[in-house]
Design an enzyme around this catalytic site. Structure first.
Site, PDB file in Angstrom:
ATOM      1  N   GLY A   1       0.831  -1.286  -0.116  1.00  0.00           N
ATOM      2  CA  GLY A   1      -0.058  -0.145  -0.074  1.00  0.00           C
ATOM      3  C   GLY A   1       0.863   1.336  -0.062  1.00  0.00           C
ATOM      4  CG  HIS A   2       0.149   5.935   1.291  1.00  0.00           C
ATOM      5  ND1 HIS A   2       0.396   6.762   0.198  1.00  0.00           N
ATOM      6  CD2 HIS A   2       0.499   6.867   2.257  1.00  0.00           C
ATOM      7  CE1 HIS A   2       0.647   8.016   0.268  1.00  0.00           C
ATOM      8  NE2 HIS A   2       0.898   8.078   1.659  1.00  0.00           N
ATOM      9  CG  PHE A   3       3.210   4.567   5.102  1.00  0.00           C
ATOM     10  CD1 PHE A   3       4.352   5.432   5.542  1.00  0.00           C
ATOM     11  CD2 PHE A   3       1.830   5.035   5.242  1.00  0.00           C
ATOM     12  CE1 PHE A   3       4.071   6.977   5.861  1.00  0.00           C
ATOM     13  CE2 PHE A   3       1.671   6.477   5.723  1.00  0.00           C
ATOM     14  CZ  PHE A   3       2.615   7.368   5.960  1.00  0.00           C
TER      15      PHE A   3
END
Length: 285
Positions: A262-264
């Site tokens: 995901g994002h991180f």
């Protein structure tokens, strides 16, 4: 490779930063995003510091960098970029590669457009510069950009809640078994400090200026053709894979790698990202 923890005075800001690697080595500057700090690079720095001088500052209003009071310090992306430029100059960094993530992208791209000769290469990890990169979760922020009323400002406060930080920003699209609680718990703790939410709400409003500058950033890419690597969590709900692929429009030789996270992305794929970076920088840096 040992990591050092230091501070550097820049204007009225005491910038906290992490550093590892030889001072004679090529420099890699890591710029974090919202709502994180240089702590997000804790796993990546040791994987690169044998070959590079790796430097990761905390932005003003984030992490351990001191936060001047609102009203005394404008929390805008222009100001954050000015402080980071001053930070590089105070450290005597003449030329460096940029790693940009989330908020770090419009900050780093401001630095690059102002001083293109200083940038040797760019790595973007879920750091956007194209309209195509936006997901569907920006409704409240977009309303605030159109009408910065008190009501719309308050509607954005939910973006700063512990539940959203942990479950939306960190957990969306990630493997539960691979995600350490360290990152989101520290971000939540920093967000709970007095005044932290209002600083972030100021930056959320100013985020609209980044979109206005996308054509300028894209012109920089076309005109200067910096070596470019995108390593992107494909399940990011904020910045979707189309934003990574869009870089190829202005940078035909850009390398794009989409990871199953995901994002991180560094929270689960630091080893993989480090391998992509090492291969890329050996060829271009």
């Amino acid at each position: 490779m040992a990591v050092s923890y230091k501070t550097q005075k820049v204007q009225d800001v005491e910038v906290f930063y992490r550093e590892a690697g030889s001072k004679e080595a090529p420099v890699l500057l890591l710029l974090h995003g919202f709502p994180s700090s240089s702590h997000m690079f804790r796993d990546l720095i040791p994987l690169l510091a044998d070959r590079y001088r790796v430097i990761a500052p905390d932005l003003p209003g984030f992490g351990r960098t001191n936060s001047p009071a609102r009203g005394e310090f404008p929390y805008t992306f222009d100001k954050l970029a000015a402080v980071m430029t001053g930070f590089t100059e105070a450290l005597g960094l003449i030329r460096y590669a940029l790693y940009v993530f989330d908020y770090g992208a419009p900050i780093g791209f401001r630095m690059a457009t102002a001083n293109p000769d200083r940038i040797s290469a760019i790595i973007s990890q879920n750091g956007n510069a194209y309209i195509e990169g936006f997901g569907d979760a920006w409704t409240a922020w977009e309303a605030y950009w159109r009408d910065p009323s008190a009501q719309n400002r308050e509607a954005c406060r939910a973006s700063l809640s512990p539940e959203v930080i942990e479950n939306w920003q960190y957990r969306t699209g990630t493997s539960k078994e691979r995600l350490s609680p360290d990152g989101y718990q520290l971000d939540i703790a920093f967000m709970s400090r007095p005044g932290a939410e209002d600083i972030q709400l100021d930056l959320i409003l100013d985020y609209r200026t980044n979109i206005d500058r996308y054509p300028e950033f894209q012109a920089y890419f076309r005109d200067h053709q910096p070596p470019f690597l995108a390593v992107w969590g494909r399940h990011d709900p904020a910045f979707v894979p189309a934003g990574a692929e869009a870089y190829k429009r202005d940078l035909p030789t850009a390398e794009v790698h989409l990871l199953d996270t995901g994002h991180f992305a560094l929270e689960t794929h630091a080893d993989e990202i480090a391998q992509f970076i090492r291969s890329f920088l050996i060829r271009h840096f």
